[in-house]
Design a protein around this motif. Structure first.
Motif, PDB file in Angstrom:
ATOM      1  N   SER A  47     -77.976 136.233  11.053  1.00  0.00           N
ATOM      2  CA  SER A  47     -76.646 136.350  11.676  1.00  0.00           C
ATOM      3  C   SER A  47     -76.364 135.144  12.562  1.00  0.00           C
ATOM      4  N   GLN A  92     -70.885 141.974  10.525  1.00  0.00           N
ATOM      5  CA  GLN A  92     -71.871 143.040  10.355  1.00  0.00           C
ATOM      6  C   GLN A  92     -71.367 144.333  11.009  1.00  0.00           C
ATOM      7  N   ASP A 168     -71.506 139.142   6.582  1.00  0.00           N
ATOM      8  CA  ASP A 168     -72.788 139.601   7.104  1.00  0.00           C
ATOM      9  C   ASP A 168     -72.996 141.051   6.655  1.00  0.00           C
TER      10      ASP A 168
HETATM   11 MG    MG Z   1     -77.978 140.184  11.402  1.00  0.00          MG
END
Ligand code: MG
Ligand code: ATP
Length: 223
Positions: A47, A92, A168
């Motif tokens: 990330s 994410q 993500d």
């Molecule tokens: Mg991550």
């Protein structure tokens, strides 16, 4: 010229005893029209790397050339402008505004553009439809399921129609058939429109849609 060129990228969080070296020197080139999976263990720096590529964060050290332009030392405002023009991000944690409707979330990044309100709405509805969530366009995001929220986040990213799409764990909250649907959409954008797509994933099935896999572990590329 590579569309993305990273040279010796390091990223530290915190300082002194609590300092974490999330990236320890990453060299990576990505070409226009590539579809790349970033994989590796949890905490490995995936990330962090994607956030730097997406101009959401800046490196502690190293150079980042985006379409040939050095962006690693730009101030926050210039960076936001570049981000809005060139990059779409599927986060994410979705990063949606929960008290706003699905369609308002998709329209939000388009507000920087010089297009009419009507055009923006049409564009947003078009992408909500592609994500099979058009009928819920007026519902507040907080009243949507996790998978539905993820599809709104993806519609928002795609509606920006930028040349680089970053994601993500885009299929993390989705069942198998929705996950497949999203990957098919991303693959089509990559193939038909020559978009550059970069996806962080733990899932081998997701990676199998990509033409290259980049592994990262303990902040370094695992070649
Ligand atoms: Mg991550
Ligand atoms: N804001 C932050 N402050 C301090 N440490 C951080 C911060 N963000 C990430 N880290 C640390 O940096 C390292 C890399 O984190 P990162 O989120 O990039 O991992 P990841 O590969 O995406 O993991 P996951 O698969 O669990 O999402 C981890 O050790 C993490 O704890």
């Amino acid at each position: 010229m590579s569309i993305i060129e990273l040279v010796g990228i390091k990223k530290n969080y915190g300082k002194d005893l609590s300092m974490v070296q999330a990236l320890k020197g990453i060299d990576l080139n990505i070409e226009q029209g590539e579809m790349v999976a970033i994989m590796g263990p949890s905490g490995g720096g995936k990330s962090t790397l994607l956030n730097i590529i997406g101009c959401i964060d800046t490196p502690t050290e190293g150079r980042y050339l985006l379409e040939g332009q050095e962006v690693s030392r730009l101030n926050f405002n210039t960076l936001s402008e570049i981000r809005n023009k060139k990059l779409s991000f599927i986060f994410q944690n979705f990063a949606l505004l929960k008290d706003f409707s699905a369609i308002d979330n998709v329209i939000m990044p388009l507000n920087f553009r010089k297009v009419s309100a009507r055009q923006k709405k049409e564009l947003a509805l078009q992408y909500l439809e592609r994500l099979e969530i058009k009928e819920l366009y007026n519902r507040k995001v907080k009243d949507l399921s996790g998978g539905q929220q993820q599809r709104v986040a993806i519609a928002r990213a795609l509606a920006q129609e930028s040349s680089i799409i970053l994601a993500d764990e885009p299929t993390g909250a989705l069942d198998q058939s929705n996950g497949k649907n999203i990957m098919t959409i991303l693959k089509n954008l990559n193939k038909e429109y020559n978009k550059t797509v970069i996806i962080v994933t733990h899932d081998d099935k997701v990676a199998s849609y990509c033409s290259r896999i980049v592994n990262i572990k303990d902040g370094i590329l695992d070649l």
